[in-house]
Scaffold this motif. Structure first.
Motif: not given
Length: 403
Positions: A126-127, A130, A133-134, A140, A144, A380, A383-384, A387
């Motif tokens: 998961t980390i 992330y 994705s950046r 995201l 993932m 996820f 979260l998208e 954002e």
């Protein structure tokens, strides 16, 4: 009227012919891949790379055939998921028979360790997702699906269902699986020759190793293995094709001996089953590499970096496993390796090294990943959405300031 009727009949005949050709195309492609994988496997066997020779031969064959098709016909074929299902079932059946001869009591006592390692690998994935994705500026969920070690076919299918970048997910997953499958046997062989089973069967022995009296048991095992894979798939069990056939392989001899059959049955599938299963699994990996890449160099560089981080996470998990258990380093590496589960269990089988422990570890991870898929896909996506809302708010604030 007759001309219209004859035209309609001709169009129907043409449509039937096109449909027949479309249905035969996957079989023709598979036949060519198997035909090429056989000499490639024989050639690789001369390099003494161990029992996963046919897996590597299948990878090379799948990549060559699909790449050639793309070049000559200017069209990209999709990887054949049915081939992987059959390969996983055959490998699962073979692994089941091997696991049945092992010590399953030690596996049950290690369940807490398997659970801890599974969650550690998921958190690391998961980390990494992330960060990925950046770096590549993607959503995201795509990142993932690309970085969590859950299998090429499954993660690509989920990406397609949610309208995400299927090609990117398949690239990262295939690169990770291929790297691990190639890397671990090489590390094991360089470090210590005692762990590696370098005896690669001659093709004549592989084809002729089954006694006529055992042929009926082979047919029964294949039918039951296929039925187990089908039922497990219908029940939505994670990696059902592999898991269903695995259960059949474990239970086959005890169940047959329970029936009124003469003598004590101790059936073991011939090496040909393992050989075909390896080639089919390898072919599906190679088919993903046969697709035309459409990525910039920067994306490829970040993808390689994400795969490297995943390998580092697997290595850290292996160190933790060594501290928590009495397993040797190779067993810990195989249990925590972020490769495809079927491929890693196949590597353990080829190395003839604690197959039951490696199988239990990867099945635990498969169950955890697949059972939690709906939850973390939901998270996820939320979260998208958050954002996107934040971005819209920032754009609105900046617009109001400018005006």
């Amino acid at each position: 009227m007759n001309q219209i009727l004859s035209t309609a009949i001709q169009e129907k005949a043409d449509n039937n012919e096109q449909r027949a050709v479309a249905e035969l195309k996957p079989l023709i492609i598979l036949g060519l891949e198997m035909f090429l994988a056989l000499p490639l496997g024989l050639l690789l066997s001369q390099l003494h790379i161990g029992g996963v020779t046919w897996l590597f031969g299948g990878i090379m064959s799948g990549a060559i055939i699909l790449q050639s098709y793309r070049i000559f016909y200017k069209h990209c074929l999709l990887p054949n998921r049915s081939v992987r299902k059959i390969g996983m079932a055959l490998v699962g059946l073979n692994v089941g028979f091997s696991v049945a001869r092992g010590n399953l009591a030690s596996v049950a006592s290690s369940a807490p360790v398997f659970i801890f390692l599974t969650f550690f690998i998921l958190i690391c994935g998961t980390i990494i997702g992330y960060i990925y994705s950046r770096l590549i500026k993607t959503n995201l969920l795509t990142a993932m699906l690309a970085t969590v070690p859950g299998g090429v076919g499954l993660m690509s299918a989920i990406a397609a269902d949610y309208g995400r970048d299927v090609t990117l997910v398949a690239l990262v997953q295939a690169l990770r699986v291929t790297t691990v499958v190639l890397l671990i046997p090489s590390i094991a062989r360089v470090s210590t020759g005692t762990y590696i089973n370098l005896q690669t069967s001659h093709i004549q022995d592989t084809l002729l190793s089954l006694a006529p009296s055992q042929f009926g048991f082979l047919l029964l095992a294949l039918v039951l293995g296929g039925l187990g894979a089908y039922l497990a798939g219908r029940a939505k069990i994670p990696a059902g094709d592999f898991f269903g056939a695995l259960i059949v392989g474990i239970a086959f001899n005890p169940v047959v001996n329970w029936l009124p059959v003469p003598g004590d049955v101790n059936f073991i599938p011939p090496p040909l089953i393992n050989l075909i299963g390896q080639m089919l699994l390898g072919i599906t990996i190679g088919e993903y590499w046969g697709k035309k890449p459409t990525f910039r160099g920067q994306t490829i560089a970040y993808t390689l970096m994400s795969v490297a981080l995943t390998l580092v996470a697997g290595a850290i998990a292996a160190v933790l496993a060594m501290q928590l258990t009495s397993w040797d380093w190779l067993t810990c590496m195989l249990v925590t390796a972020p490769g495809g589960s079927a491929e890693m269990i196949l590597v353990a089988l080829a190395l003839d090294h604690n197959v039951e422990i490696v199988t239990a570890g990867h099945l635990m991870r498969l169950i955890a990943i697949n059972s939690s898929l709906p939850l973390w896909v939901f998270l996820f996506r939320r979260l998208e959405e958050n954002e996107k809302l934040k971005k819209l708010e920032l754009d609105a604030i900046s617009f109001s300031k400018e005006s």
